[in-house]
Design an enzyme around this catalytic site. Structure first.
Site, PDB file in Angstrom:
ATOM      1  N   LYS A  57      21.950  25.754 -11.396  1.00  0.00           N
ATOM      2  CA  LYS A  57      20.890  25.727 -12.401  1.00  0.00           C
ATOM      3  C   LYS A  57      21.233  24.669 -13.422  1.00  0.00           C
ATOM      4  O   LYS A  57      22.405  24.362 -13.660  1.00  0.00           O
ATOM      5  CB  LYS A  57      20.806  27.083 -13.113  1.00  0.00           C
ATOM      6  CG  LYS A  57      19.471  27.312 -13.766  1.00  0.00           C
ATOM      7  CD  LYS A  57      18.472  27.717 -12.721  1.00  0.00           C
ATOM      8  CE  LYS A  57      17.169  28.177 -13.297  1.00  0.00           C
ATOM      9  NZ  LYS A  57      16.431  28.970 -12.300  1.00  0.00           N
TER      10      LYS A  57
HETATM   11  N1  GLU Z   1      13.355  27.698 -10.905  1.00  0.00           N
HETATM   12  C1  GLU Z   1      12.916  28.447  -9.783  1.00  0.00           C
HETATM   13  C2  GLU Z   1      13.767  29.709  -9.627  1.00  0.00           C
HETATM   14  O1  GLU Z   1      14.356  30.178 -10.565  1.00  0.00           O
HETATM   15  C3  GLU Z   1      12.816  27.618  -8.514  1.00  0.00           C
HETATM   16  C4  GLU Z   1      14.084  27.008  -8.039  1.00  0.00           C
HETATM   17  C5  GLU Z   1      13.925  26.040  -6.884  1.00  0.00           C
HETATM   18  O2  GLU Z   1      12.833  25.930  -6.351  1.00  0.00           O
HETATM   19  O3  GLU Z   1      14.920  25.417  -6.545  1.00  0.00           O
HETATM   20  O4  GLU Z   1      13.803  30.300  -8.591  1.00  0.00           O
END
Ligand code: GLU
Length: 433
Positions: free
Chosen positions: A123
């Site tokens: 993240k």
């Molecule tokens: N931000 C989204 C999540 O928390 C999508 C992450 C992604 O598609 O890599 O799942």
């Protein structure tokens, strides 16, 4: 004040505050520990998975519109690459801090394992207030982040995506900047791109659609009739608004919605199509919305609705308000909206919670489809994407459900157990020297 003076100059120490933690990383670890014990995870693998693999913190100097320079903090945390390249969004918010990003990164590892897509978890985030920044400032900040993280991200290394306050526009800037640095067009370095730049059909609605599919599966198990059910939805961004739309289309009456400007209740059902139009014409907020009476966000969470979908931020349902939740089913569109302390209260009340790492996995699932399409250079129609994503979500739900039944644990702990078993297998197969 930790101590209070009382008559007779005797000092007393007030009863300690509830031990409930609102630190998302601690919340993650609490559940991780329980699940690790239940599956009998060995200590070595436990130690590998309890902390992130790598943590990057960068300073990003950006020229603001007034000519002054401002330095922002940017993060990218790689929790695990055990099952494949790490995957996870980038969020822009003033709340972004190391422990938040660490938790979110670990949740991505578990989420990808549950969704059965070949990724680890990561993240990113930048501590900033995008609502107070111009488009130009946001673009310079995003490009600065891309340059700073150029050796961290990569098609087969670490693949960012949108998260809170980022979307296709930011992903397009990242692709552009990264492609310039590489000297070749590299759309697969991020997902959630605009359709014109290698994005996938169905990605925009993927998370909300998955939340809806998971909720429908749960309703089958709980023998709830969608046409006779009501829902309250917290958050009206990409996830909340699209979840609301799918609920409405399935005949579920959405009686309350909210965003950071307030919450609105209409027992007859809010017209979601109109609410979305209103938000789009109103700088992205529901401020001044008329289809319902204004209530507080706190009231929304404890309304008499059958389904509650927290689709905003972390720590919304804590021990103190969990006791007042009246929903039969909670589906976590957001990451981490319920604290570990509140989990216990909800379980005692027999409220079924579809946890974030299962419920909102539809987004990263279609991200995976986008990434594979980028690699093939061949693109599928939306029907195909929806079909595959729905199937994947249904399968994930039932895998976790079976685990919960077998071990007599909550869906949350079952989800962690399922994910841990899967990730542990990959980590062990790789070995350690
Ligand atoms: N931000 C989204 C999540 O928390 C999508 C992450 C992604 O598609 O890599 O799942």
């Amino acid at each position: 004040m930790l101590t209070a003076e009382i008559k007779g100059k005797k000092k007393i120490t007030p009863a300690p505050q509830s031990a409930e933690s609102t630190n998302p990383y601690e919340s993650m670890l609490e559940r991780f520990k329980v699940a690790a014990e239940k599956i009998g995870l060995d200590e070595e693998t436990y130690n590998i998975l309890k902390s992130p693999d790598r943590q990057y913190l960068v300073s990003l100097p950006v020229r603001m519109d007034d000519g002054k320079m401002k330095v922002f903090e940017g993060y990218r945390i790689i929790h695990s690459t055990g099952r494949g390249p790490s995957k996870g969004g980038i969020r822009y918010s003033m709340e972004v801090n190391l422990d938040e990003v660490k938790a979110l990164a670990a949740w991505m590892t578990w989420k990808c394992a549950i969704a059965d897509i070949p990724y680890g978890g990561a993240k990113g985030g930048i501590t900033c207030d995008p609502s107070k920044m111009s488009v130009g400032e946001l673009e310079r900040l995003t490009r600065a982040y891309t340059v700073a993280m150029r050796d961290v991200i990569g098609v087969d290394k670490d693949i960012p995506a949108p998260d809170v306050s980022t979307g296709p526009r930011e992903m397009a800037w990242i692709v552009d900047e990264y492609s310039k640095l590489k000297g070749e067009f590299t759309p697969g370095v991020v997902t959630g791109k605009p359709l014109d730049l290698g994005g996938s059909e169905g990605r925009v609605e993927a998370t909300g659609r998955g939340v809806f599919v998971a909720a429908m599966e749960a309703m089958k198990k709980l023998k709830m009739n969608p046409k006779k059910s009501t829902a309250a939805i917290q958050g009206f961004g990409n996830v909340g608004s699209i979840t609301a739309k799918y609920f409405e289309d399935a005949g579920i009456k959405v009686i309350a919605i909210s965003d950071h400007t307030g919450a609105w209740l209409n027992p007859k059902g809010i017209n979601i199509e109109k609410a979305i139009e209103y938000r789009n014409a109103n700088k992205g907020t529901l401020q001044g919305f008329k289809d319902g009476k204004m209530i507080s966000n706190e009231e929304l969470l404890t309304l008499n609705a059958d389904i509650l979908a927290p689709c905003a931020l972390e720590n919304q349902i804590r021990r103190h308000n969990a006791a007042n939740v009246k929903a039969k089913l909670i589906v976590e569109g957001a990451n981490g909206p319920i604290t570990a302390g509140a989990d216990e209260v909800l379980q005692e009340k027999n409220i079924m919670v579809i946890p974030d790492i299962l419920a909102n996995g539809g987004g990263v699932t279609v991200s995976y489809f986008e990434w594979t399409q980028n690699r093939f250079g061949y693109y599928y129609p939306v029907e195909e994407i929806h079909k595959r994503a729905d199937l994947s979500m249904t399968r994930a739900f039932n895998n976790v459900w079976k685990m919960a039944q077998k071990y007599k644990v909550s869906m949350r702990i079952a989800a962690y157990m399922f994910a841990l078993e899967k990730v542990a297998k990959a980590v062990k197969a790789r070995g350690c020297y």
